[in-house]
Design a protein around this motif. Sequence first.
Motif, PDB file in Angstrom:
ATOM      1  N   ALA A  55       1.222  -0.660  -0.380  1.00  0.00           N
ATOM      2  CA  ALA A  55      -0.224   0.060   0.145  1.00  0.00           C
ATOM      3  C   ALA A  55       1.090   1.608  -0.023  1.00  0.00           C
ATOM      4  CB  ALA A  55      -0.710   0.040   0.942  1.00  0.00           C
ATOM      5  N   ALA A  56       1.713   1.323   0.974  1.00  0.00           N
ATOM      6  CA  ALA A  56       2.782   1.851   0.905  1.00  0.00           C
ATOM      7  C   ALA A  56       3.562   2.863  -0.307  1.00  0.00           C
ATOM      8  CB  ALA A  56       3.453   2.449   1.724  1.00  0.00           C
ATOM      9  N   ALA A  57       3.805   1.476  -0.974  1.00  0.00           N
ATOM     10  CA  ALA A  57       4.336   1.509  -2.128  1.00  0.00           C
ATOM     11  C   ALA A  57       3.792   2.349  -3.429  1.00  0.00           C
ATOM     12  CB  ALA A  57       4.692   0.491  -2.802  1.00  0.00           C
ATOM     13  N   LEU A  58       2.190   1.807  -3.602  1.00  0.00           N
ATOM     14  CA  LEU A  58       1.477   2.478  -4.469  1.00  0.00           C
ATOM     15  C   LEU A  58       1.358   4.001  -3.945  1.00  0.00           C
ATOM     16  CD1 LEU A  58      -0.206   2.254  -6.157  1.00  0.00           C
ATOM     17  CD2 LEU A  58      -2.156   1.281  -4.739  1.00  0.00           C
ATOM     18  N   GLU A  59       1.000   3.782  -2.912  1.00  0.00           N
ATOM     19  CA  GLU A  59       1.041   5.508  -1.923  1.00  0.00           C
ATOM     20  C   GLU A  59       1.853   6.500  -3.098  1.00  0.00           C
ATOM     21  OE1 GLU A  59      -2.066   5.003   1.513  1.00  0.00           O
ATOM     22  OE2 GLU A  59       0.489   5.009   1.710  1.00  0.00           O
ATOM     23  N   GLN A  83       1.093  -1.840 -11.620  1.00  0.00           N
ATOM     24  CA  GLN A  83       1.908  -1.702 -10.018  1.00  0.00           C
ATOM     25  C   GLN A  83       1.817  -3.004  -9.098  1.00  0.00           C
ATOM     26  OE1 GLN A  83       4.227   0.731  -8.999  1.00  0.00           O
ATOM     27  NE2 GLN A  83       4.046  -0.097  -6.896  1.00  0.00           N
ATOM     28  N   LEU A  84       0.549  -3.323  -9.418  1.00  0.00           N
ATOM     29  CA  LEU A  84       0.403  -4.433  -7.795  1.00  0.00           C
ATOM     30  C   LEU A  84       0.820  -5.887  -8.716  1.00  0.00           C
ATOM     31  CD1 LEU A  84      -2.874  -2.727  -7.308  1.00  0.00           C
ATOM     32  CD2 LEU A  84      -0.732  -2.972  -5.788  1.00  0.00           C
ATOM     33  N   PRO A  86       3.748  -7.171 -10.057  1.00  0.00           N
ATOM     34  CA  PRO A  86       4.878  -8.043  -9.645  1.00  0.00           C
ATOM     35  C   PRO A  86       5.024  -8.597  -7.514  1.00  0.00           C
ATOM     36  CG  PRO A  86       5.095  -5.550 -10.283  1.00  0.00           C
ATOM     37  CD  PRO A  86       3.308  -5.596 -10.138  1.00  0.00           C
ATOM     38  N   TRP A  87       3.560  -7.373  -7.441  1.00  0.00           N
ATOM     39  CA  TRP A  87       3.983  -7.974  -5.807  1.00  0.00           C
ATOM     40  C   TRP A  87       2.719  -9.396  -5.667  1.00  0.00           C
ATOM     41  CZ3 TRP A  87       6.549  -5.657  -2.060  1.00  0.00           C
ATOM     42  CH2 TRP A  87       6.624  -4.234  -2.462  1.00  0.00           C
ATOM     43  N   GLU A  88       2.341  -9.851  -6.187  1.00  0.00           N
ATOM     44  CA  GLU A  88       1.020 -11.058  -6.346  1.00  0.00           C
ATOM     45  C   GLU A  88       0.480 -10.856  -7.265  1.00  0.00           C
ATOM     46  OE1 GLU A  88      -0.603 -13.546  -4.090  1.00  0.00           O
ATOM     47  OE2 GLU A  88      -0.453 -12.386  -2.641  1.00  0.00           O
ATOM     48  N   GLN A  89       0.728 -12.401  -7.919  1.00  0.00           N
ATOM     49  CA  GLN A  89      -0.608 -12.358  -9.372  1.00  0.00           C
ATOM     50  C   GLN A  89      -1.731 -12.374  -9.322  1.00  0.00           C
ATOM     51  OE1 GLN A  89       1.602 -12.450 -11.873  1.00  0.00           O
ATOM     52  NE2 GLN A  89       2.641 -14.441 -12.426  1.00  0.00           N
ATOM     53  N   HIS A  90      -2.308 -12.465  -8.440  1.00  0.00           N
ATOM     54  CA  HIS A  90      -3.594 -12.208  -8.541  1.00  0.00           C
ATOM     55  C   HIS A  90      -4.496 -10.838  -7.866  1.00  0.00           C
ATOM     56  CE1 HIS A  90      -5.178 -16.323  -6.840  1.00  0.00           C
ATOM     57  NE2 HIS A  90      -5.739 -16.458  -7.968  1.00  0.00           N
ATOM     58  N   PHE A  91      -3.284  -9.628  -8.221  1.00  0.00           N
ATOM     59  CA  PHE A  91      -3.836  -8.354  -8.167  1.00  0.00           C
ATOM     60  C   PHE A  91      -4.463  -8.106  -9.043  1.00  0.00           C
ATOM     61  CE2 PHE A  91      -1.380  -7.244  -3.979  1.00  0.00           C
ATOM     62  CZ  PHE A  91      -2.568  -6.781  -3.515  1.00  0.00           C
ATOM     63  N   SER A  92      -5.131  -7.750  -9.585  1.00  0.00           N
ATOM     64  CA  SER A  92      -5.544  -6.461 -10.962  1.00  0.00           C
ATOM     65  C   SER A  92      -6.918  -5.360 -10.097  1.00  0.00           C
ATOM     66  CB  SER A  92      -6.519  -7.604 -11.487  1.00  0.00           C
ATOM     67  OG  SER A  92      -7.992  -8.427 -10.873  1.00  0.00           O
ATOM     68  N   VAL A  93      -7.254  -4.596 -10.816  1.00  0.00           N
ATOM     69  CA  VAL A  93      -8.242  -3.382 -10.492  1.00  0.00           C
ATOM     70  C   VAL A  93      -8.694  -3.085 -12.108  1.00  0.00           C
ATOM     71  CG1 VAL A  93      -8.673  -0.963  -9.832  1.00  0.00           C
ATOM     72  CG2 VAL A  93      -6.116  -2.419  -9.312  1.00  0.00           C
ATOM     73  N   GLY A  94     -10.014  -3.348 -11.583  1.00  0.00           N
ATOM     74  CA  GLY A  94     -11.195  -2.735 -12.856  1.00  0.00           C
ATOM     75  C   GLY A  94     -12.210  -1.865 -12.184  1.00  0.00           C
ATOM     76  N   ARG A  95     -13.474  -1.638 -13.258  1.00  0.00           N
ATOM     77  CA  ARG A  95     -14.068  -0.902 -12.442  1.00  0.00           C
ATOM     78  C   ARG A  95     -15.402  -2.026 -13.464  1.00  0.00           C
ATOM     79  NH1 ARG A  95     -14.822   4.167 -12.296  1.00  0.00           N
ATOM     80  NH2 ARG A  95     -17.304   4.629 -13.477  1.00  0.00           N
TER      81      ARG A  95
END
Length: 431
Positions: A55-59, A83-84, A86-95
């Motif tokens: 979270a800190a890296a994203l901020e 951005q996310l 590389p930390w975790e393969q499951h991370f994804s952001v969408g609408r």
Amino acid sequence: MKAHAPALVVALLMAASPALARQDAAPAEPRVVAAQVAAAIRQTYFDPAKAETIAAALEAEAAAGRYDAFTDPRDLETALTAQLEPWEQHFSVGRPASPAIVQTPSAATSSGLSPIPFPAVAARGGQGFRAVQILPGNVGLIDMRMFADFEGAEDPARKQVDAALQLISGADAVLIDLRNNGGGSPAMVGYLVSAFVGPDADVYNRFHSREGESSEAPAQPYAAPRLDVPVYVLISGRTGSAAEAFAYTLQAAKRAVIVGETSGGAANPGGPVFTPSGYRVFISTGSPTNPLTGANWEKVGVRPDVAVPAEEALDTAWKAALAGQSSAAPAAATQAAWVREALDAGPARFDAAAYLGAFGGSVVQATDDGLIWRNERRPAWRLRPLSPDLFFDVDEPYRRIRFIRDDAGRVSALEVLDSQTGVSRLMRRAS
């Protein structure tokens, strides 16, 4: 890999309805969206210490203006996911679509696509079972495209897996094709694993989360496990999450041969969390540990025992399964050998004209890539050469046709050979 994915998604959609209802308003500023995503990670990610780091890296990226230029939400989704990941393969952001659209499949989203609720997706896709069949040589094949969720014996997905396993229960080997399987429910993973290991086998992944520990072991294992049948699991770079869990578990238990390409490397299960600005963030809420390896497949993937291009995995595993039948009863061993020889046969040049014509009540005709043998009103055999004057049926490769030549070298008859029935027939060429 999503634990009880359908129920989780529905619950989160309902809880997030007020936020989703605001999606028609002006999009939130990128820094606001990034802050909300970071907050969701802090609150939900399975490892609190790592959650703070992510979270800190994203901020920090957002504060440096990394996302300020993204005015289209789709570009922002892509950038945040990049951005996310590389930390975790499951991370994804969408609408996601709004609740009204989710409940009304005929309505269209802004992209022109209509979402289908997960239970309907599973039902329309055979609960993940694309095909279940017996390949020539008595090799069972299960083609799975997802690991559908279930709780009890009467749930549709449980009935479907039982039916699939029953169909291949007499096969001499089993191939499970996960090359196009992106994952799904741990419930299906554990139950399907239990079809090939003993009821007391300590092979199941254990999950650590903020709430404690849980196991992939099924509450009710499969009633009639096959402990000795050879098992081959086909994987690719598309194989992910729950599909990887299945392959990894059987590989660690030395209960299956894994064939294909290294899988995607997404081990940690989770589900979607919705931010106030209407973005969906897939966050891992747990992490598995295999009791036999003490590790999991996050980032590294499941590495195949037999590494071949994904498109060659089926034939490779099929041939290996057939080779394993060499010590079977003579009839079965012959059938398996014939099928394997057909699979090994490469393109060959031959003089098609020598074989054309009528043979008894049948006829041999030429095609662009071989021959066809038509015997009255029966389905035609598509013939490919195996050796001079010997051809096999492409669709049923345990069948062959041998052309017989007279003393002058002219094709004078054909002999129909069937290793499955043991029948042979001689048909003379019409003069």
